[in-house]
Design an enzyme around this catalytic site. Structure first.
Site, PDB file in Angstrom:
ATOM      1  N   GLU A  17      67.452  60.360  47.612  1.00  0.00           N
ATOM      2  CA  GLU A  17      68.033  61.720  48.017  1.00  0.00           C
ATOM      3  C   GLU A  17      67.671  62.268  49.333  1.00  0.00           C
ATOM      4  O   GLU A  17      66.240  62.301  49.436  1.00  0.00           O
ATOM      5  CB  GLU A  17      67.853  62.748  46.981  1.00  0.00           C
ATOM      6  N   TYR A  49      73.529  69.593  49.622  1.00  0.00           N
ATOM      7  CA  TYR A  49      74.173  70.589  50.198  1.00  0.00           C
ATOM      8  C   TYR A  49      73.607  71.965  50.125  1.00  0.00           C
ATOM      9  O   TYR A  49      73.286  72.434  48.987  1.00  0.00           O
ATOM     10  CB  TYR A  49      75.640  70.801  49.509  1.00  0.00           C
ATOM     11  N   HIS A  77      76.931  65.987  48.375  1.00  0.00           N
ATOM     12  CA  HIS A  77      76.803  66.942  47.567  1.00  0.00           C
ATOM     13  C   HIS A  77      77.776  68.137  48.056  1.00  0.00           C
ATOM     14  O   HIS A  77      78.005  68.578  49.164  1.00  0.00           O
ATOM     15  CB  HIS A  77      75.459  67.433  47.305  1.00  0.00           C
ATOM     16  N   ARG A 107      77.358  73.318  40.828  1.00  0.00           N
ATOM     17  CA  ARG A 107      77.482  74.707  40.596  1.00  0.00           C
ATOM     18  C   ARG A 107      76.635  75.223  41.934  1.00  0.00           C
ATOM     19  O   ARG A 107      77.276  76.123  42.530  1.00  0.00           O
ATOM     20  CB  ARG A 107      77.115  75.365  39.460  1.00  0.00           C
ATOM     21  N   ASP A 109      72.590  76.987  42.496  1.00  0.00           N
ATOM     22  CA  ASP A 109      71.922  77.757  41.771  1.00  0.00           C
ATOM     23  C   ASP A 109      72.159  79.360  42.054  1.00  0.00           C
ATOM     24  O   ASP A 109      72.633  79.533  43.192  1.00  0.00           O
ATOM     25  CB  ASP A 109      70.425  77.527  42.422  1.00  0.00           C
ATOM     26  N   HIS A 152      69.018  72.866  30.940  1.00  0.00           N
ATOM     27  CA  HIS A 152      69.231  73.876  32.008  1.00  0.00           C
ATOM     28  C   HIS A 152      68.653  75.186  31.698  1.00  0.00           C
ATOM     29  O   HIS A 152      69.082  75.693  30.542  1.00  0.00           O
ATOM     30  CB  HIS A 152      70.616  73.989  32.544  1.00  0.00           C
ATOM     31  N   GLN A 179      67.876  66.133  36.675  1.00  0.00           N
ATOM     32  CA  GLN A 179      66.947  66.866  37.363  1.00  0.00           C
ATOM     33  C   GLN A 179      65.666  66.170  37.211  1.00  0.00           C
ATOM     34  O   GLN A 179      65.254  65.223  36.599  1.00  0.00           O
ATOM     35  CB  GLN A 179      66.639  68.245  36.525  1.00  0.00           C
TER      36      GLN A 179
HETATM   37  P1  FAD Z   1      76.810  73.536  35.780  1.00  0.00           P
HETATM   38  O1  FAD Z   1      77.051  72.257  35.011  1.00  0.00           O
HETATM   39  O2  FAD Z   1      77.819  74.463  35.880  1.00  0.00           O
HETATM   40  O3  FAD Z   1      75.507  74.042  34.634  1.00  0.00           O
HETATM   41  C1  FAD Z   1      74.976  75.193  34.911  1.00  0.00           C
HETATM   42  C2  FAD Z   1      74.745  76.083  33.472  1.00  0.00           C
HETATM   43  O4  FAD Z   1      75.987  76.498  32.870  1.00  0.00           O
HETATM   44  C3  FAD Z   1      74.183  74.973  32.536  1.00  0.00           C
HETATM   45  O5  FAD Z   1      73.166  75.995  31.681  1.00  0.00           O
HETATM   46  C4  FAD Z   1      75.136  74.931  31.769  1.00  0.00           C
HETATM   47  O6  FAD Z   1      75.214  74.464  30.205  1.00  0.00           O
HETATM   48  C5  FAD Z   1      75.991  75.796  31.787  1.00  0.00           C
HETATM   49  N1  FAD Z   1      77.618  75.692  31.494  1.00  0.00           N
HETATM   50  C6  FAD Z   1      78.202  74.838  32.315  1.00  0.00           C
HETATM   51  N2  FAD Z   1      79.638  74.956  31.923  1.00  0.00           N
HETATM   52  C7  FAD Z   1      79.749  75.741  31.133  1.00  0.00           C
HETATM   53  C8  FAD Z   1      80.973  76.393  30.793  1.00  0.00           C
HETATM   54  N3  FAD Z   1      82.088  76.039  30.709  1.00  0.00           N
HETATM   55  N4  FAD Z   1      80.802  77.790  29.729  1.00  0.00           N
HETATM   56  C9  FAD Z   1      79.555  78.263  29.793  1.00  0.00           C
HETATM   57  N5  FAD Z   1      78.260  77.676  30.177  1.00  0.00           N
HETATM   58  C10 FAD Z   1      78.573  76.499  30.669  1.00  0.00           C
HETATM   59  N6  FAD Z   1      71.788  72.618  44.318  1.00  0.00           N
HETATM   60  C11 FAD Z   1      72.438  72.877  45.798  1.00  0.00           C
HETATM   61  O7  FAD Z   1      72.392  74.024  46.118  1.00  0.00           O
HETATM   62  N7  FAD Z   1      72.614  71.958  46.272  1.00  0.00           N
HETATM   63  C12 FAD Z   1      72.467  70.634  45.973  1.00  0.00           C
HETATM   64  O8  FAD Z   1      72.904  69.575  46.886  1.00  0.00           O
HETATM   65  C13 FAD Z   1      71.940  70.184  44.843  1.00  0.00           C
HETATM   66  N8  FAD Z   1      71.858  69.123  44.320  1.00  0.00           N
HETATM   67  C14 FAD Z   1      71.351  68.862  42.970  1.00  0.00           C
HETATM   68  C15 FAD Z   1      71.239  67.577  42.390  1.00  0.00           C
HETATM   69  C16 FAD Z   1      70.715  67.125  41.265  1.00  0.00           C
HETATM   70  C17 FAD Z   1      70.741  65.839  40.575  1.00  0.00           C
HETATM   71  C18 FAD Z   1      70.324  68.374  40.211  1.00  0.00           C
HETATM   72  C19 FAD Z   1      69.891  68.043  38.918  1.00  0.00           C
HETATM   73  C20 FAD Z   1      70.480  69.570  40.818  1.00  0.00           C
HETATM   74  C21 FAD Z   1      70.813  69.961  42.300  1.00  0.00           C
HETATM   75  N9  FAD Z   1      71.099  71.259  42.755  1.00  0.00           N
HETATM   76  C22 FAD Z   1      71.740  71.440  43.834  1.00  0.00           C
HETATM   77  C23 FAD Z   1      70.733  72.414  41.791  1.00  0.00           C
HETATM   78  C24 FAD Z   1      71.874  72.955  40.928  1.00  0.00           C
HETATM   79  O9  FAD Z   1      72.964  73.508  41.813  1.00  0.00           O
HETATM   80  C25 FAD Z   1      71.231  73.621  39.959  1.00  0.00           C
HETATM   81  O10 FAD Z   1      70.816  73.371  38.975  1.00  0.00           O
HETATM   82  C26 FAD Z   1      72.400  74.676  39.235  1.00  0.00           C
HETATM   83  O11 FAD Z   1      71.745  75.826  38.502  1.00  0.00           O
HETATM   84  C27 FAD Z   1      73.041  74.257  38.145  1.00  0.00           C
HETATM   85  O12 FAD Z   1      74.210  73.240  38.792  1.00  0.00           O
HETATM   86  P2  FAD Z   1      75.091  72.402  37.695  1.00  0.00           P
HETATM   87  O13 FAD Z   1      75.997  71.717  38.696  1.00  0.00           O
HETATM   88  O14 FAD Z   1      74.194  71.501  36.830  1.00  0.00           O
HETATM   89  O15 FAD Z   1      75.803  73.507  37.106  1.00  0.00           O
END
Ligand code: FAD
Length: 291
Positions: A17, A49, A77, A107, A109, A152, A179
């Site tokens: 990465e 991203y 991303h 999503r 942070d 998470h 993560q």
């Molecule tokens: P989600 O899948 O939406 O999950 C977030 C939270 O919401 C979780 O607690 C989940 O259980 C909950 N949730 C999901 N769906 C629902 C629903 N329908 N109803 C209620 N709750 C729900 N950040 C960046 O800004 N840029 C990057 O490039 C980036 N790359 C990453 C790469 C990896 C491998 C990882 C692990 C993280 C990365 N992140 C990045 C960080 C990431 O954006 C954060 O961890 C963020 O807080 C969650 O993103 P997610 O896509 O997992 O969200």
């Protein structure tokens, strides 16, 4: 090449990465680092991203440059939190135009302002909605998603987190990347639980080589990761000696990767922090294992 195809191979491999620069003046240095990382020949390179979209242009530029110059597959991303539907659709169109085949749908942070503000007007609340948007775009992207062996931080419990993860996979994620974690048992337990929940896609464990004592605090802040005593002792002992800390951190990450391979994992994802020498050293440590 689609990441889903790469993950079907029998060979053991590493994916790396990298992250884009935050400013234009940093672009040349970051581009050179990402090129040096691509030149090591990983299974693929993922390019993060900047949430809020500030560095979106660079994500695509770096992903395209690596693919075209080094023949290494890339995944770009994309985040959606607080973005309008128009902006996300524009980014997806840019990805199509740049020939991007693989997208990591995230999503993003929640900054303190975002988490305290009114969310009712948001077009996207969770990554699953971005996965659906990508599917509806008509482009045949291979989509990846993030997952959390230590849960998470916003989830009430692991059961709920895995339930939402299953929704994300059912919406179209073809693989997941975790993560960072520092205790492999946490990963193996998580894998067992998600398989039990019916999530069958490949899962890439994410390993972060900690090479500076200052990274420890940041890593805990970002990921909430559990630090095993074995790891803490290493930071206590070598934290004040940069060369020793780097060597010990690389050895710890290498050890984690070997244990993952020995227990059936084929591809491990390494958070390189744009440091080609660290990525190269890990590959060197695995030279007889990777073949
Ligand atoms: P989600 O899948 O939406 O999950 C977030 C939270 O919401 C979780 O607690 C989940 O259980 C909950 N949730 C999901 N769906 C629902 C629903 N329908 N109803 C209620 N709750 C729900 N950040 C960046 O800004 N840029 C990057 O490039 C980036 N790359 C990453 C790469 C990896 C491998 C990882 C692990 C993280 C990365 N992140 C990045 C960080 C990431 O954006 C954060 O961890 C963020 O807080 C969650 O993103 P997610 O896509 O997992 O969200």
């Amino acid at each position: 090449m689609r990441i889903s195809e790469i993950l079907q191979r029998d060979a053991l491999s590493l994916s790396f990465e990298v992250f884009p620069p935050k400013t234009t003046s940093a672009f040349a240095g970051v581009k050179a680092a990402t090129e040096a990382i691509a030149a090591l020949g990983p299974a693929f390179v993922s390019v993060t991203y900047g949430a809020g979209g500030g560095t979106s242009r660079y994500t695509l530029e770096i992903a395209r440059n690596i693919r075209e110059r080094y023949g290494v597959s890339t995944i770009a991303h994309l985040t959606c939190v607080s973005s309008t539907r128009e902006l996300v659709r524009e980014r997806i169109a840019d990805m199509k135009a740049a020939g991007i085949e693989n997208v990591m749908a995230l999503r993003g942070d929640l900054t303190p302002e975002l988490s305290q503000g009114d969310r009712s007007g948001w077009a996207y609340h969770h990554a699953v909605e971005l996965v659906r948007e990508l599917k509806e775009s008509g482009a045949d992207f291979c989509i990846g998603g993030a997952c959390y062996p230590e849960v998470h931080p916003e989830s009430a419990n692991q059961k709920e987190d895995i339930l939402h993860l299953k929704e994300k996979v059912d919406a179209g994620c073809e693989f997941l990347t975790t993560q960072m974690f520092f205790d492999n048992n946490l990963f193996f337990n998580f894998l067992y639980k998600i398989r039990e929940a019916g999530i069958t896609v490949p899962v890439l464990p994410g390993i972060m080589p900690i090479t500076k004592a200052t990274q420890v605090e940041r890593a805990i802040q970002l990921s909430g990761s559990f630090m095993p005593q074995r790891f803490k002792s290493l930071v206590d002992k070598f934290g004040d000696n940069p060369d020793a800390m780097k060597q010990a951190g690389i050895a710890y990450a290498t050890d984690q990767i070997i244990d993952l391979y020995a227990n059936g994992i084929k591809t491990v994802h390494v958070y390189t922090m744009n440091t080609p020498d660290v990525a190269a050293k890990i590959l060197d440590n695995l030279s007889h294992i990777l073949g």
